[in-house]
Enzyme design. Structure first.
Site, PDB file in Angstrom:
ATOM      1  CD  GLU A 258      45.093  35.842 -76.165  1.00 50.10           C
ATOM      2  OE1 GLU A 258      44.329  36.725 -76.580  1.00 50.10           O
ATOM      3  OE2 GLU A 258      46.165  35.556 -76.732  1.00 50.10           O
ATOM      4  CB  CYS A 297      37.340  37.072 -75.365  1.00 48.47           C
ATOM      5  SG  CYS A 297      37.679  35.670 -76.437  1.00 48.47           S
TER       6      CYS A 297
END
Ligand code: NAP
Length: 679
Positions: A258, A297
């Site tokens: 990720e 993120c």
């Protein structure tokens, strides 16, 4: 409650102080050194310990036991969350930020605990999908199943969400039955360590289920094999270097990444200034810029606006940013705290300078801002920065540089196709949001952009009050994205648990599969019930136990009575000529619901007993019409049992309704709640 200066790791069942620590960790607020990490841990021995202690202990529990354990852990953490908030200030997080990180992590555990009990069997083998019939007579079947991997789940986490980032990996790995070696990011690892301390202190985790590496992982990735999993969250550069470890490639070790993502948010071409959607767009973008000081993120980095409204959005955003309170994260009025470290500030400023090559700074500054309650120079404070890029088709840096802070760029688009093109320029992202009240815009974006984003978030006046926000990954939904975002997935409900399990196709006879799955499958042996199954408590019912009812004839009076009673006068039941004209029937037929009702009348035991309630019916199919003069009977088989509470459990029954020729006319799964004792 926690010693913030203690940077010990937890290895082989004990806390180990850092030996030869060489990396200082600083307070995000004051810049003061809190402690240091580094030195060597015997990571190979830690992996062995997890495999010989944690793995077997976790696998001895079934899915529901593990789900109950996760719930208890989450509740234990929830009881201690205020102490965690205190510690979290030192990472730069405000209370609002901590609610996302700490409460969000706990909430994720609770969702997994609940899904584990609702969507996974009370057993050790997870059936993945439906049974496949591989032979003409049903004597050879196939079923995909998942069983836990027998290695360790190595978690390498980013600094920005030390708690959520850890718990969103730990909940599915524990539920799957895999032990974890957790390596938090150094700068905020002290908060992750506090959570691990609490979980161990709770006494709920089996020995070896969780170990903690404060510092680097040493040669760990060089000793992993196909039974281990690496779950990485962080930058694309680190992901590339770690996933290219020769041993990882050689042993096909699962590696989920990720990583950074140039997420976009698009204002629909239908939205006018002054409309609810316009305000919603500005609210969402502003929130994404300042929450966690933009260290998310999923934060919005690129803001796409129809060209005629660019200035209006810029003005509205600028007004909000101008009154945003920056300061000590513990102060009530603070909306945005510092970044996690002054090193991070240097990094964000450097990346923002690169963005400024192709965009104008329209709000904010590269200078340290005025803040409340802290020394802005010593702490990692930064001004939000809003850029505007006049020509996003030509500009490169705005689509490729991630400034991991409160930094975003406005860009105009001409029409929806152009907007979609710009959204896709991020090269794969975790999430794209579209604020529109026009379903046609949503459909176009899904078709034109779906393949480039892990999540598409649409919001408008209808959903705004209950919507969860552009930036919130939810445990129910996939988190991850293609390309630049890492090409992996986490979460997504039980999908996320399967990342820690091996999928295997099993093939064999119905008896074989029935025994493996702990569920009666069609064609497997049936045992005639010793007494009516509705008179027996949950525990004495056996899988495969069956009753065959007496027949009941269906008369034309029954059909007419049922039609009158229910109001269902559909022509196929009431009009002989019209029914005959229908390609499926040769005349009037009984209602399907009549068959179901009569079936229940045939198999229920009328007296008070252990069956508490009929809670549902699945996979119903009507397979052959029943006419007046036909008779039906029912075969009811105990398919699966699942304990639900301390007092009762769910029984799934396989029901087949047949006619006088022994042809199947209906089939379904019936659900009842049955008490553990006769009442
Ligand atoms: P990072 O520098 O890549 O570090 C990520 C993790 O990798 C840290 O735990 C780091 O440990 C560790 N690491 C670095 N080098 C290593 C090595 N050689 N061996 C083992 N571990 C190593 O990223 P970050 O600065 O922490 O996080 C910011 C980035 O993460 C941003 O780009 C952001 O977009 C991304 N992010 C993505 C997601 C997502 O879900 N997609 C979520 C959060 C953040 P140390 O701290 O000890 O160096």
């Amino acid at each position: 409650m926690f010693d913030i200066n203690n940077f010990s790791s937890f290895a082989l069942g004990e806390w180990v102080a850092p030996q030869g620590a060489n990396r200082d960790v600083h307070s995000a607020i004051t810049g003061k050194v809190l402690g240091a990490v580094g030195g060597t841990l015997d990571v190979e021995a830690m992996r062995d310990y997890a495999k010989t202690h944690g793995g077997p202990a976790l696998r001895a529990l079934n899915f529901h036991d593990r789900a109950r354990m996760i719930k208890a852990l989450a509740l234990y953490l929830r009881d201690h969350r205020r102490a965690l908030y205190e510690l979290s200030f030192e990472t730069g997080a405000t209370i609002a930020d901590s609610k996302i990180d700490i409460d969000g992590g706990i909430g994720t555990m609770l969702v997994y605990a609940s899904k584990g009990r609702r969507e996974m069997p009370e057993g050790h083998i997870f059936p993945d999908g439906d049974l496949e019939v591989l032979s003409r007579d049903g004597s050879f079947l196939g079923q995909h199943i998942c069983t836990p991997l027998r290695g360790v789940a190595v978690q390498i986490n980013a600094f920005n969400f030390p708690v959520w980032g850890m718990l969103e990996k730990l909940a599915p790995s524990l539920l799957a039955g895999m032990p974890s070696l957790i390596k938090p990011a150094t700068s905020t690892g002290f908060l992750a360590q506090a959570v691990v301390r609490l979980m161990l202190q709770s006494g709920l985790l089996p020995d070896g289920a969780v170990q903690l590496i404060m510092g680097r992982t040493g040669p760990l990735l060089d000793v992993l094999d196909c039974q281990d999993v690496v779950g990485f969250t962080g930058s694309a550069a680190t992901a590339l270097s770690l996933r290219s470890t020769p041993n990882i490639l050689k042993n096909s070790v699962r590696f989920t990444a990720e990583q950074d993502s140039l997420n976009g948010s698009l204002l629909g071409p239908d939205v006018m200034p002054g409309s609810p959607e316009f305000d919603l767009f500005v609210t969402e973008v502003h929130r994404e810029m300042i929450t966690k000081a933009g260290q998310k993120c999923t934060a919005i980095r690129r803001i796409m606006v129809p060209k005629p409204h660019l200035l209006a959005v810029q003005t509205a955003l600028t007004e909000r940013l101008a009154v945003t309170q920056i300061g000590h994260p513990a102060l009530k009025e603070t909306q945005m705290g510092p970044l996690s470290s002054t090193r991070q500030r240097q990094d964000v400023l450097a990346q923002s300078r690169l963005i400024s090559d192709s965009a104008d700074l329209v709000f904010g500054s590269f200078e340290v801002p005025d803040v409340t309650g802290a020394d802005a120079q010593k702490g990692a404070f930064i001004s939000p920065m809003l850029f505007s890029c006049a020509d996003p088709d030509v500009a490169q840096s705005v689509h490729s540089i991630e400034a991991f802070g409160p930094v975003a760029t406005l860009m105009p688009f001409a029409d929806i196709d152009h907007g979609i093109e710009l959204l896709n320029r991020g090269g794969g992202s975790l999430v794209a949001s579209v604020i529109t009240h026009d379903p046609d815009v949503a459909r176009k974006v899904v078709l034109g952009s779906g393949a480039l984003h892990g999540r598409l978030y649409f919001n408008d006046r209808t959903s705004q009050a209950e919507s969860t926000g552009h930036g919130s990954p939810l445990p129910h939904m996939v988190h991850g994205g293609p390309g630049r975002a890492g090409g992996s997935e986490e979460l997504g409900g039980i999908r996320g648990v399967k990342h820690f399990m091996q999928r295997t196709a099993i093939q064999g006879s119905p008896d074989m599969l029935s025994a493996v799955l702990g569920t009666w499958v069609k064609g497997a042996a049936q045992h005639t019930a010793e007494s009516h199954p509705f008179t027996r408590d949950f525990h004495t019912l056996r899988i495969g136990e069956t009753i065959n009812t007496a027949p009941r004839e269906i008369t034309i009076d029954d059909i007419e009575h049922f039609a009158k009673f229910t109001g269902d006068n559909f022509y196929a039941h009431m009009d002989e000529d019209a029914a005959k004209a229908n390609p499926f029937f040769s005349g009037r037929v009984a209602h399907g619901y009549l068959l179901l009702s009569f079936a229940a009348g045939l198999f229920v035991d009328p007296n008070p007993g252990p069956v508490l309630a009929n809670t549902g019916l699945n996979a119903l199919s009507f397979q052959k019409p029943v006419e007046a003069g036909d008779s039906i009977n029912v075969q009811l088989t105990v398919k699966r049992k699942t304990r639900r509470t301390d007092e009762y459990g769910e029984v799934r029954w396989h029901a087949i309704v047949r006619n006088q020729e022994a042809e199947q006319v209906a089939e379904y799964e019936l659900l009842t709640m049955n008490s553990y004792s006769e009442i």
